[in-house]
Design a protein around this motif. Structure first.
Motif, PDB file in Angstrom:
ATOM      1  N   UNK A 106       4.733  -1.646 -12.069  1.00 59.10           N
ATOM      2  CA  UNK A 106       3.591  -0.982 -12.428  1.00 59.10           C
ATOM      3  C   UNK A 106       2.265  -1.895 -12.245  1.00 59.10           C
ATOM      4  N   UNK A 107       1.427  -1.845 -11.287  1.00 57.19           N
ATOM      5  CA  UNK A 107       0.238  -2.367 -11.145  1.00 57.19           C
ATOM      6  C   UNK A 107      -0.815  -2.164 -12.207  1.00 57.19           C
ATOM      7  N   UNK A 108      -1.263  -2.973 -12.843  1.00 59.95           N
ATOM      8  CA  UNK A 108      -2.285  -3.115 -13.755  1.00 59.95           C
ATOM      9  C   UNK A 108      -1.632  -2.339 -15.144  1.00 59.95           C
ATOM     10  N   UNK A 109      -0.132  -2.357 -15.231  1.00 60.48           N
ATOM     11  CA  UNK A 109       0.265  -1.884 -16.413  1.00 60.48           C
ATOM     12  C   UNK A 109       0.956  -3.104 -17.331  1.00 60.48           C
ATOM     13  N   UNK A 110       1.532  -2.749 -18.423  1.00 58.62           N
ATOM     14  CA  UNK A 110       2.225  -3.726 -19.247  1.00 58.62           C
ATOM     15  C   UNK A 110       3.379  -4.330 -18.467  1.00 58.62           C
ATOM     16  N   UNK A 111       3.554  -5.807 -18.581  1.00 58.86           N
ATOM     17  CA  UNK A 111       4.537  -6.157 -17.774  1.00 58.86           C
ATOM     18  C   UNK A 111       5.521  -7.160 -18.679  1.00 58.86           C
ATOM     19  N   UNK A 112       6.506  -7.197 -18.477  1.00 54.60           N
ATOM     20  CA  UNK A 112       7.641  -8.238 -19.061  1.00 54.60           C
ATOM     21  C   UNK A 112       7.785  -9.316 -18.242  1.00 54.60           C
ATOM     22  N   UNK A 113       7.131 -10.467 -19.087  1.00 57.51           N
ATOM     23  CA  UNK A 113       6.746 -11.769 -18.421  1.00 57.51           C
ATOM     24  C   UNK A 113       8.461 -12.411 -17.781  1.00 57.51           C
ATOM     25  N   UNK A 114       9.222 -11.897 -18.409  1.00 59.68           N
ATOM     26  CA  UNK A 114      10.680 -12.601 -17.878  1.00 59.68           C
ATOM     27  C   UNK A 114      11.162 -11.868 -16.734  1.00 59.68           C
ATOM     28  N   UNK A 115      10.425 -11.123 -16.107  1.00 57.94           N
ATOM     29  CA  UNK A 115      10.827 -10.180 -14.923  1.00 57.94           C
ATOM     30  C   UNK A 115       9.821 -10.453 -13.590  1.00 57.94           C
ATOM     31  N   UNK A 116      10.187 -10.476 -12.653  1.00 61.55           N
ATOM     32  CA  UNK A 116       9.334 -10.703 -11.606  1.00 61.55           C
ATOM     33  C   UNK A 116       8.738  -9.251 -11.312  1.00 61.55           C
ATOM     34  N   UNK A 117       7.580  -9.412 -10.545  1.00 66.78           N
ATOM     35  CA  UNK A 117       6.816  -8.119 -10.426  1.00 66.78           C
ATOM     36  C   UNK A 117       6.480  -7.925  -9.078  1.00 66.78           C
ATOM     37  N   UNK A 118       6.678  -6.678  -8.739  1.00 69.51           N
ATOM     38  CA  UNK A 118       6.737  -6.296  -7.156  1.00 69.51           C
ATOM     39  C   UNK A 118       6.431  -4.605  -7.046  1.00 69.51           C
ATOM     40  N   UNK A 119       6.016  -4.155  -5.898  1.00 67.59           N
ATOM     41  CA  UNK A 119       5.839  -2.736  -5.483  1.00 67.59           C
ATOM     42  C   UNK A 119       7.293  -2.181  -5.411  1.00 67.59           C
ATOM     43  N   UNK A 120       7.414  -0.832  -5.798  1.00 70.41           N
ATOM     44  CA  UNK A 120       8.756  -0.253  -5.558  1.00 70.41           C
ATOM     45  C   UNK A 120       9.449  -0.477  -4.248  1.00 70.41           C
ATOM     46  N   UNK A 121       8.527  -0.482  -3.098  1.00 71.48           N
ATOM     47  CA  UNK A 121       9.013  -0.809  -1.832  1.00 71.48           C
ATOM     48  C   UNK A 121       8.269  -1.792  -1.098  1.00 71.48           C
ATOM     49  N   UNK A 122       8.970  -2.487  -0.525  1.00 71.91           N
ATOM     50  CA  UNK A 122       7.985  -3.725   0.198  1.00 71.91           C
ATOM     51  C   UNK A 122       7.838  -3.094   1.442  1.00 71.91           C
ATOM     52  N   UNK A 123       8.528  -2.081   2.252  1.00 68.14           N
ATOM     53  CA  UNK A 123       8.246  -1.403   3.537  1.00 68.14           C
ATOM     54  C   UNK A 123       8.684   0.222   3.456  1.00 68.14           C
ATOM     55  N   UNK A 124       8.025   1.081   4.077  1.00 69.80           N
ATOM     56  CA  UNK A 124       8.317   2.145   4.179  1.00 69.80           C
ATOM     57  C   UNK A 124       8.501   3.310   3.005  1.00 69.80           C
TER      58      UNK A 124
END
Length: 353
Positions: A106-124
């Protein structure tokens, strides 16, 4: 990779889950058909017992689909409650946003620092299904299915869950919110697709605001909308979507669907039997009513707003679905329907139920 395949997860979980066929759904105003049990199977795409620590967390988990077999998704059964999940989305991806089993998405949302951050899809990325407000299960019309795996561009499905509250996890209870996918390997003659319409922008304090978007269909395909879904947060009162065509030098507006977004945010049957083809315009409006003493902006948290109108449709499988998956505008104060010279005289009841 940590990502389990469609087949691997089914084998791994087979001793804990069983296949079922009959489930409630609402499409075309009545119960549809249930295909023969030997044709339909169930796959549980669920969060792998995660522990969200803060409200407004977005988690994603993916599955890899067998690239040697063509599958067709024909129904969706949610496994969630609105007290826990603000909403869930299923994304079809050519490549997932991460190769982790779970990540922040979730861009600009609360994040768990123990996990990596990424979009739902890298492509398509394309939306396949969406759920909120305790919406019921959905069965697609006969002969309609989302083509995944095999020769399709959708080689992964990513489940995204937005956690509205984490109160129930305070004692260490873990979460398995998600969606049971109903699928078949029998080829469906009609390919399902989703066109997501939305806006950016802001709602001024103590105001009524129209958040509007519109796009022309530029592909030589004919699509048949059969369901629509609305999504806002707290300020939304009415969301409406239209087909706009030029007839005798006038804009002709025909309703696709209109709903109160505070009701269950399910896919409802369309208001009119219509088609969309090259040259037609799709237009959507969210009517927002703010009694707040501050500006509310489009954003990822429950305190922000969203304006979305989903069109679920089918197209002849020989031509396939639209390459266009999204239709977004910058929203107010920079964009309104009257910004376009071809969107004159919208219906006066576009903001009325």
């Amino acid at each position: 990779m940590a990502v389990l395949s469609f087949v691997q997860r089914n084998l791994l979980r087979s001793k804990f889950f069983w296949h079922f066929v009959c489930f409630a759904f609402f499409i075309h105003g009545q119960q549809g058909f249930a295909q023969e049990q030997e044709e339909i199977e169930t796959f549980d795409l669920l969060m792998p017992n995660v522990l969200p620590k803060k409200a407004e967390t977005y988690f994603c988990t993916p599955i890899r689909i067998d690239s040697d077999t063509d599958y067709y998704l024909v129904g969706f059964v949610p496994n969630a409650t609105m007290e826990t999940a603000h909403h869930m989305l299923l994304y079809g991806c050519e490549e997932p946003g991460s190769d982790e089993e779970v990540w922040n998405c979730g861009e600009m949302a609360v994040k768990d620092p123990s996990l990596k951050s990424a979009e739902p899809c890298k492509k398509g990325a394309q939306v396949i299904y969406a759920w909120a407000h305790d919406a019921p299960a959905l069965q697609l019309p006969p002969g309609v299915g989302f083509h995944v795996g095999g020769r399709s561009k959708i080689q992964y499905i990513t489940l995204q869950v937005h956690y509205a509250s984490v109160d129930r996890f305070a004692g260490g209870l873990r979460d398995d919110s998600g969606v049971f996918l109903k699928y078949t390997t029998i080829r469906q003659p009609k390919s399902a697709g989703v066109l997501l319409m939305g806006t950016g922008g802001r709602v001024s304090a103590n105001s009524v605001e129209y958040m509007e978007t519109a796009c022309k269909i530029n592909e030589d395909k004919v699509i048949h909308p059969f369901a629509f879904r609305t999504h806002t947060h707290a300020l939304g009162r009415v969301v409406s979507g239209y087909k706009v065509s030029r007839v005798n030098r006038r804009d002709e507006w025909k309703l696709i669907g209109k709903q109160d977004p505070q009701l269950p945010q399910m896919f409802y049957p369309v208001a009119n039997n219509l088609t969309l083809s090259k040259g037609d315009t799709v237009a959507a409006r969210c009517t927002m009513v703010s009694n707040r003493n501050w500006v509310t902006r489009i954003g990822m948290t429950g305190a922000d707003e969203m304006c979305n109108f989903y069109i679920m449709y089918w197209a002849d499988s020989r031509k396939g679905v639209l390459d266009q998956k999204h239709c977004f505008s910058s929203g107010p104060p920079n964009y309104y329907w009257d910004t376009e010279d071809y969107l004159m005289n919208p219906p006066i009841d576009a903001s009325q139920l």
